[in-house]
Design an enzyme around this catalytic site. Structure first.
Site, PDB file in Angstrom:
ATOM      1  N   HIS A  45      54.924  82.803  10.939  1.00 26.46           N
ATOM      2  CA  HIS A  45      55.261  81.518  10.157  1.00 26.46           C
ATOM      3  C   HIS A  45      56.731  81.348   9.842  1.00 26.46           C
ATOM      4  CE1 HIS A  45      51.197  80.569   9.322  1.00 26.46           C
ATOM      5  NE2 HIS A  45      50.703  81.723   8.630  1.00 26.46           N
ATOM      6  N   CYS A  98      57.267  77.655  13.721  1.00 24.73           N
ATOM      7  CA  CYS A  98      57.110  76.125  13.631  1.00 24.73           C
ATOM      8  C   CYS A  98      58.594  75.859  12.981  1.00 24.73           C
ATOM      9  CB  CYS A  98      56.200  75.558  12.844  1.00 24.73           C
ATOM     10  SG  CYS A  98      54.611  75.884  13.386  1.00 24.73           S
TER      11      CYS A  98
END
Length: 606
Positions: free
Chosen positions: A244, A293
């Protein structure tokens, strides 16, 4: 009165040239030869001139010379780019033709090399003169890196060779971090496999690799700190992160596994601050690969305070996705992999400039119908020299001694009281994950239905705490190591950095005695020393910096409350395998699924 005759030498055989009795000797040279002139008088006195070498270059042709050539130097052989290891010889060679024959002077980084101008080979041709010069550095040092070129000159002018870059690197170090198992956020599946496969590829390229899984913030800080301390001038450094993450106004952040549900920059690790520290070590190449991301949902957050990078021309960024977009991973049966890694591992072994290699990855990923319109790789760089990950490196100094030196316990055979023997094998899938495998040897004739089981008799903190899904992935990776060989039992010892004491493993053997049909269990214990388990960087004569200074890298300003992880498309059934969006993902699961189904029926998904 004197007479002249000419002698020619070919491969140590001397012979007289018939009729060559004039002061001048016109010849048509077909091959490289040595010539001398013998002069004698009527009293039989004889003297010889110096030998001269006429060198015939296969690349010389009259058509290469200017139409109105007046004898000025013309370069016929330029020095070629070379890849050289530290301590190995380096030879640069150039050649020019001219009348009179040119003289030479070598330069490094624009500076004159005082003693690199005397190694000359003289050539005399009927229509021009030429010579070659080779300069040799017999024991290369890192200070010999740079741009070389040579000037050929005579009384008619001068001409410069092409410039050639010679770089000598002192080591290749890589730190790979994959965060799969989050405490407060959706788990990921692909980082473990991505880190594992990238580690194997980088080792093929000569990198010393430390690969780590599921790190909290303090552990990430410690690993990065140790990595930075070992970088030095001339090193190729790679930092890869999968997990993440998010980006805000050009600042990239990695999310540790213990980050709270509404995390802020102070809960994360700033990539730009890591890169600043890498630059300060004067590394030859800094390659940052971010498989995460880059979306951000809180425009009110204060901009991070990060100093601009120095213009040293040694940085390459490889983003798995473009700005304000997500990075995806695939689930296909028991295996998962990131879209970015799927294509990176196809090209990373290529012998070409690292930016060109990444461009090939970008093109392949951009043509993948599964992520068309959702994910496209991005490359940024300031690389001014032709650095390739395949460049030969001779590791020296601290980098060679202290990084990626984790050792595995040797295999051993244990014997149970009943006489049954079992082989214990140890394999580090990652620097902080140790796999212990047990395999039964031949059973005695009076025993049957034997089974082995490895376990810890007592828990050791967070060590070996794996969810069943993650355990399966680890076992799959280990199976790829041992290929088709069957193992009786596997135990994964994870989170080795957390170990504070020796680890005791218990090996249980269950078997049935044929004579009595009685089921019996026997046990043996194996002690694994904590120093051996947690030693992925050696501590010899070295003290690590205080981690508090690195903890300060996380920006204290701002309070971002959002950010995304890596979404999970599937190659077969997207609706069943996409992970649930985080609380700040504005799209519904239905929208995510429909986007992934646009590849259309009948098309092959990755």
């Amino acid at each position: 009165m004197a007479a002249r005759s000419r002698l020619c030498c070919r491969q140590s055989v001397r012979y007289q040239i018939p009729g060559a009795t004039k002061q001048d000797l016109p010849i048509t040279a077909q091959e490289t030869q040595l010539y001398t002139c013998r002069i004698n008088d009527l009293f039989r006195n004889v003297v010889f001139s110096d030998w001269v070498k006429v060198e015939v270059h296969p690349c010389i042709a009259r058509g290469l010379l200017p139409q109105l050539w007046q004898g000025e130097p013309v370069i016929i052989l330029n020095p070629s780019e070379q890849k050289v290891e530290v301590g190995k010889p380096l030879q640069l060679q150039c050649a020019a033709v001219g009348v009179p024959a040119p003289s030479y002077q070598w330069y490094q980084n624009g500076n004159l090399l005082e003693h690199q101008k005397k190694k000359k080979l003289w050539v005399t041709l009927p229509w021009d003169g030429s010579e070659t010069l080779a300069t040799e550095i017999t024991h290369t040092k890192t200070s010999d890196s740079g741009t070389y070129l040579c000037c050929a000159s005579n009384r008619h002018g001068e001409h410069w060779t092409n410039a050639v870059d010679i770089h000598i690197a002192t080591g290749k170090l890589a730190l790979l971090v994959g965060n799969n198992h989050y405490q407060h956020h959706p788990n990921l599946m692909a980082p473990a496999k991505d880190v594992f496969e990238l580690s194997l590829l980088l080792k093929q390229l000569g990198f010393q690799v430390v690969s780590l899984l599921d790190l909290n913030k303090a552990e990430m800080v410690t690993a990065v700190s140790r990595f930075l301390q070992l970088l030095e001038k001339g090193v190729y450094a790679i930092f890869y992160y999968a997990g993440h993450g998010y980006e805000h106004l050009g600042r990239n952040y990695m999310v540790p596994v213990d980050a709270p549900q509404l995390y802020a920059p102070e809960n994360c690790i700033s990539v730009q601050r890591i890169l600043q520290k890498m630059q300060q070590q004067q590394t030859a190449l800094n390659l940052i690969l971010l498989d995460t991301c880059r979306k951000w949902y809180n425009p009110e957050c204060t901009l991070s305070q990060v100093q601009p990078l120095e213009p040293w021309g040694n940085i390459v960024y490889g983003y798995a996705t473009s700005e304000d977009a997500e990075a995806y991973e695939l689930q296909d049966g028991e295996f998962s992999s990131g879209i970015f890694m799927k294509y990176l591992k196809r090209h990373i072994l290529q012998e070409k400039k690292v930016t060109h290699m990444l461009e090939d990855v970008l093109e392949d990923l951009g043509q993948d119908p599964l992520v068309t319109g959702k994910q496209v790789m991005e490359i940024k760089h300031t690389l001014k020299e032709a650095r390739s990950l395949t460049d030969p490196i001779c590791p020296t100094g601290a980098a060679a001694e202290r990084w990626g030196c984790s050792r595995e316990p040797p295999s051993e055979t244990v014997t149970f009281p009943c006489g049954v023997q079992a082989e214990l094998r140890f394999h580090r899938l990652f620097s902080n994950v140790l796999s212990i495998c047990a395999k039964l040897q031949d059973l005695p004739a009076h025993l049957t239905d034997a089974q082995l089981m490895l376990r810890q008799p007592t828990e050791v903190g967070d060590v070996a705490s794996l969810e069943e899904s993650h355990q399966g992935h680890m076992d799959s990776l280990l199976t790829s190591v041992y290929k088709q060989e069957e193992l009786d039992c596997i135990f994964q010892l994870c989170g080795l950095q957390k170990i504070q004491m020796d680890v005791v493993l218990q090996l249980d053997l269950y078997y049935t005695q044929l004579s009595t049909k009685q089921r019996t269990c026997e046990s043996l214990e194996k002690i694994l020393p904590k120093l051996l388990l947690g030693q992925f960087v050696t501590q010899r004569n070295y003290s690590w910096p205080n981690c508090d200074s690195i903890l300060a890298w996380a920006d204290p300003q701002g309070a971002p409350r959002t950010g995304t992880g890596r979404s999970l498309p599937s190659s077969s059934n997207p609706s069943n395998s996409i992970s649930e969006p985080e609380e700040n993902d504005e799209r519904s699961i239905g929208e995510l699924c429909s986007a992934l189904l646009r590849a259309g029926p009948g098309q092959e998904h990755p």
